[in-house]
Enzyme design. Structure first.
Site, PDB file in Angstrom:
ATOM      1  N   LYS A 282       0.830  -1.198   0.000  1.00 54.77           N
ATOM      2  CA  LYS A 282       0.000   0.000   0.000  1.00 54.77           C
ATOM      3  C   LYS A 282       0.870   1.257   0.000  1.00 54.77           C
ATOM      4  O   LYS A 282       0.576   2.230  -0.706  1.00 54.77           O
ATOM      5  CB  LYS A 282      -0.942  -0.001   1.219  1.00 54.77           C
ATOM      6  CG  LYS A 282      -2.082  -1.011   1.089  1.00 54.77           C
ATOM      7  CD  LYS A 282      -2.891  -1.136   2.381  1.00 54.77           C
ATOM      8  CE  LYS A 282      -3.961  -2.226   2.260  1.00 54.77           C
ATOM      9  NZ  LYS A 282      -4.628  -2.505   3.542  1.00 54.77           N
TER      10      LYS A 282
ATOM     11  N   GLN B 162      -3.905  -1.503  10.058  1.00 51.69           N
ATOM     12  CA  GLN B 162      -3.889  -2.820   9.427  1.00 51.69           C
ATOM     13  C   GLN B 162      -4.475  -3.880  10.375  1.00 51.69           C
ATOM     14  O   GLN B 162      -4.061  -3.999  11.520  1.00 51.69           O
ATOM     15  CB  GLN B 162      -2.450  -3.195   9.030  1.00 51.69           C
ATOM     16  CG  GLN B 162      -2.321  -4.533   8.315  1.00 51.69           C
ATOM     17  CD  GLN B 162      -3.020  -4.553   6.956  1.00 51.69           C
ATOM     18  OE1 GLN B 162      -3.013  -3.586   6.217  1.00 51.69           O
ATOM     19  NE2 GLN B 162      -3.659  -5.675   6.649  1.00 51.69           N
TER      20      GLN B 162
ATOM     21  N   ASP C 226     -10.288   4.063   5.085  1.00 51.89           N
ATOM     22  CA  ASP C 226     -10.429   2.620   4.903  1.00 51.89           C
ATOM     23  C   ASP C 226     -11.871   2.164   5.202  1.00 51.89           C
ATOM     24  O   ASP C 226     -12.214   1.004   4.981  1.00 51.89           O
ATOM     25  CB  ASP C 226      -9.428   1.900   5.824  1.00 51.89           C
ATOM     26  CG  ASP C 226      -9.059   0.509   5.341  1.00 51.89           C
ATOM     27  OD1 ASP C 226      -9.165   0.242   4.125  1.00 51.89           O
ATOM     28  OD2 ASP C 226      -8.660  -0.317   6.175  1.00 51.89           O
TER      29      ASP C 226
END
Lengths: 285, 285
Positions: free
Chosen positions: B57, B101, B124
């Site tokens: 990413k 994450q 996200d």
């Protein structure tokens, strides 16, 4: 040939018992802390149906030992004015639950007003956080009608795991959250709505049907699967539900009558959640 | 007899175009304000898959002109420590988007950590507020994989209104939100999962199928309705999806390959939303 009739799911009786339990808990709380639970009701304008509905909730609260504080705002109130009033209640330690009566008027950003309700006081389950909590199976208050439906299903021993639940309607405080609660209980969940093609064929697959559209006798008995559990959350003029009760009763195994099914449960859950909110807030203070 | 083959939905190509658009917008923003968009990545522990994923990413961000700031925390970090680190990023005006994450370790309250992400930096789409925004059709960032799926459906001109969309899987960042987005586009939506009885019979009803279970070749072509649109969001060892591609391709009208379908879209949406977040935050400051 004998026609089998579904067993009725008696919301009036269950709501009475939930209210009695809530009243006893409110009384205990008052004895222990000197404080009675307090529900703030906020009404914008003077829509007769809303006025009646708020008064009915206040009367039920009073009978259960829950104080209510009423905030009446003119129909002309701005979004800012309404948000300010709700925020003041969110910050007031004397208020444990907040009910903002819907609708608030087309010129107002209703979502902004709902979001001014502190999560721990959202006893009506209308905030985004409460919706997500229902979606994710996290602690929080549930929307009252969906919560009442789940209590009725539990009361009548309906095992939801693996069942196909069909929810007709997708409003933010009824259809959408009840589907999330059913999914959280391991039902396979289908959401239907005005754009659904061939609704009857979807309804015929339902082991558990939740009708929440607000159209009188919209779902006929011929489309009910034999042995299904039918929850009619519709409430239309003339005390008529969204399901054609007479014909559905001959196909379902369990069915909620209208009135006396889902309706009384909504206020019972509101009361129960207000008492619970007060218990938590007073335990913290 | 000729066997018809589904058209492939090319996520690699669409993701490239979205990334190019994002990169151009990032460059414009830098020229206008002197500031490049910045994505903060938070990694707990050193799980190899997570390390690889975060690095990928970051590399994609760098190529698109998005800076990244990496916060590495030991696997032993407490919930409080993680929440503190995320909160600091939420309050840091130099950070425009935050990616925490997953997974963060079983001893940590993951939800508390996610909720420390400021809504305007939740690029996200993992917070409760973002989920509710997807559920209610309100402004906000979408979960990246669901957002990527919707962009693919739009790119290939799939009209969702009235279609029966079946979502297999109900995770908080994939199955549940994609179902809400599909419902918001007027599809009839069914959620299936591990407890669904007779999954094949439900899958056979799908005009649009979203497979998001993480079980290799879990859904066979024989259960795909002829002409269906098949979105395979599964990603299993050996570059295998949740759908048996070979057999499904002979039934579907449109299908995402694995790899090269949904996968690249997730990062593209993350990038696009990070640029959008930066644009909004810099416009306000």
């Amino acid at each position: 040939m004998e026609t089998q009739q579904a067993r009725l799911m008696d919301g009036t009786d269950l709501a009475r018992r939930i209210t009695e339990t809530g009243a006893a808990a409110a009384e205990q709380l008052r004895e222990r802390t000197g404080v009675s639970p307090c529900l703030a009701t906020v009404l914008v304008g003077e829509d007769p149906a809303s006025v009646t509905y708020v008064r009915m909730k206040q009367a039920r609260c009073a009978k259960a030992g829950i104080r209510s504080r009423h905030v009446a705002l003119p129909a002309s109130v701005s979004t800012g004015g309404l948000v300010e009033a709700v925020t003041a209640l969110s910050e007031d330690p004397g208020v444990h639950g907040i009910l903002l009566q819907h609708p608030v008027g087309a010129h107002i950003d209703e979502r902004a007003a709902f979001e001014a309700i502190a999560p721990e006081k959202d006893v009506d389950g209308v905030t985004m956080r409460s919706f997500a909590a229902m979606g994710f199976g996290l602690p929080g208050f549930v929307s009252c009608t969906p919560g009442g439906i789940m209590r009725l299903l539990d009361e009548y021993g309906v095992d939801l795991a693996g069942k196909h639940a069909v929810v007709v309607g997708r409003s933010p405080i009824l259809g959408k959250p009840v589907g999330m609660l059913l999914l959280g209980r391991d039902a396979t969940v289908t959401y239907c709505h005005s754009r659904t093609v061939d609704l009857p064929s979807v309804v015929r697959e339902a082991d558990v049907l939740v009708a929440a559209v607000g159209r009188p006798r919209f779902i006929g008995g011929a489309d009910i699967k034999r042995g299904a559990v039918v929850i009619d959350a519709g409430y239309n003029p003339g005390n008529v539900g969204d399901v054609d009760f007479g014909s559905a009763r001959r196909r379902a195994s369990l069915i909620t009558p209208v009135p006396g099914g889902v309706g009384p449960m909504t206020v019972a859950v509101l009361l129960a959640q207000t008492v619970e909110a007060a218990e938590r807030q007073l335990a913290r203070s």
